[in-house]
Design an enzyme around this catalytic site. Sequence first.
Site, PDB file in Angstrom:
ATOM      1  N   PHE A 182       0.839  -1.202   0.000  1.00  0.00           N
ATOM      2  CA  PHE A 182       0.000   0.000   0.000  1.00  0.00           C
ATOM      3  C   PHE A 182       0.870   1.246   0.000  1.00  0.00           C
ATOM      4  O   PHE A 182       2.054   1.216   0.348  1.00  0.00           O
ATOM      5  CB  PHE A 182      -0.970   0.008   1.191  1.00  0.00           C
ATOM      6  CG  PHE A 182      -0.306   0.178   2.536  1.00  0.00           C
ATOM      7  CD1 PHE A 182      -0.125   1.440   3.090  1.00  0.00           C
ATOM      8  CD2 PHE A 182       0.123  -0.930   3.264  1.00  0.00           C
ATOM      9  CE1 PHE A 182       0.485   1.603   4.331  1.00  0.00           C
ATOM     10  CE2 PHE A 182       0.730  -0.774   4.502  1.00  0.00           C
ATOM     11  CZ  PHE A 182       0.912   0.488   5.044  1.00  0.00           C
ATOM     12  N   CYS A 183       0.246   2.350  -0.423  1.00  0.00           N
ATOM     13  CA  CYS A 183       0.910   3.651  -0.461  1.00  0.00           C
ATOM     14  C   CYS A 183      -0.181   4.715  -0.389  1.00  0.00           C
ATOM     15  O   CYS A 183      -1.325   4.409  -0.039  1.00  0.00           O
ATOM     16  CB  CYS A 183       1.762   3.794  -1.717  1.00  0.00           C
ATOM     17  SG  CYS A 183       0.828   3.614  -3.251  1.00  0.00           S
ATOM     18  N   THR A 184       0.130   5.951  -0.719  1.00  0.00           N
ATOM     19  CA  THR A 184      -0.852   7.026  -0.578  1.00  0.00           C
ATOM     20  C   THR A 184      -2.033   6.868  -1.527  1.00  0.00           C
ATOM     21  O   THR A 184      -3.190   6.861  -1.102  1.00  0.00           O
ATOM     22  CB  THR A 184      -0.185   8.390  -0.814  1.00  0.00           C
ATOM     23  OG1 THR A 184       0.917   8.537   0.079  1.00  0.00           O
ATOM     24  CG2 THR A 184      -1.178   9.527  -0.580  1.00  0.00           C
TER      25      THR A 184
END
Length: 263
Positions: A182-184
Amino acid sequence: MQEILNIAAYKFVAIDDSPVLREDLRERAQALGLMGTILLAPEGINLFLAGLPDAVRSFVASLRADARFADLETKESWSAAQPFRRMLVKLKREIIRMDHPAIQPAAGRAPGVDAPTLKRWLDQGHDDGGREIALLDTRNDFEVDEGSFDGAIDWRITKFTEFPPALKAHRADFAGKTVVSFCTGGIRCEKAAILMREEGIENVLQLEGGILKYFEEVGGAHYHGDCFVFDGRRALAPDLSARAADASARASEDIDLSSGLKK
């Protein structure tokens, strides 16, 4: 009043007319009074824009009229002030820099998991096949420090180009688990998931739309803190409210959005 609409979006798709497209998009954005950053590269488009709602949605509609971007998905949030102070359209080698030429996301995506499904898995403590969930934060250390999922793996990378060697050092940790990167907003975790699958790691998924889409769809369940963003809002809470309401985004101008690295 929260009258400024902020959007983030990206798509990995082949682009071979970047110089012409750059001028076209800049003219359209400026005519609509939008501010923010658009990155164009042979591998795709990455954009962060803010403005009055009708103007933002008009721009997105015109972008989707191009067959390459017809299915472009956006993440929306609101702010009381314009978090950018100018409109930039930049040409890059990669829309998110990994320095790993074997990664060609436009040729095929890694499987994803949507926010409601991930929340359900975290609620029950395993995926639908009974495997332990390994949440892998692919963001840089200063972003992670603002907030992350409970128990997420954090390799303390300072730029995304450090991700491939970090993966080689830790790949054995994922044996028998379902890995959710996951990331922004989804762009880094998509590249990360593709790399992990190419490295032979099984059961790898990306969080569709990243943290921002998770906040939008299910709130802050299993997440602590805020989500760092590269504009004058500084960070967003799980209800998508901004920590700051800066009238300009001086901090974002010191960020290379193609790597998430402070210059």
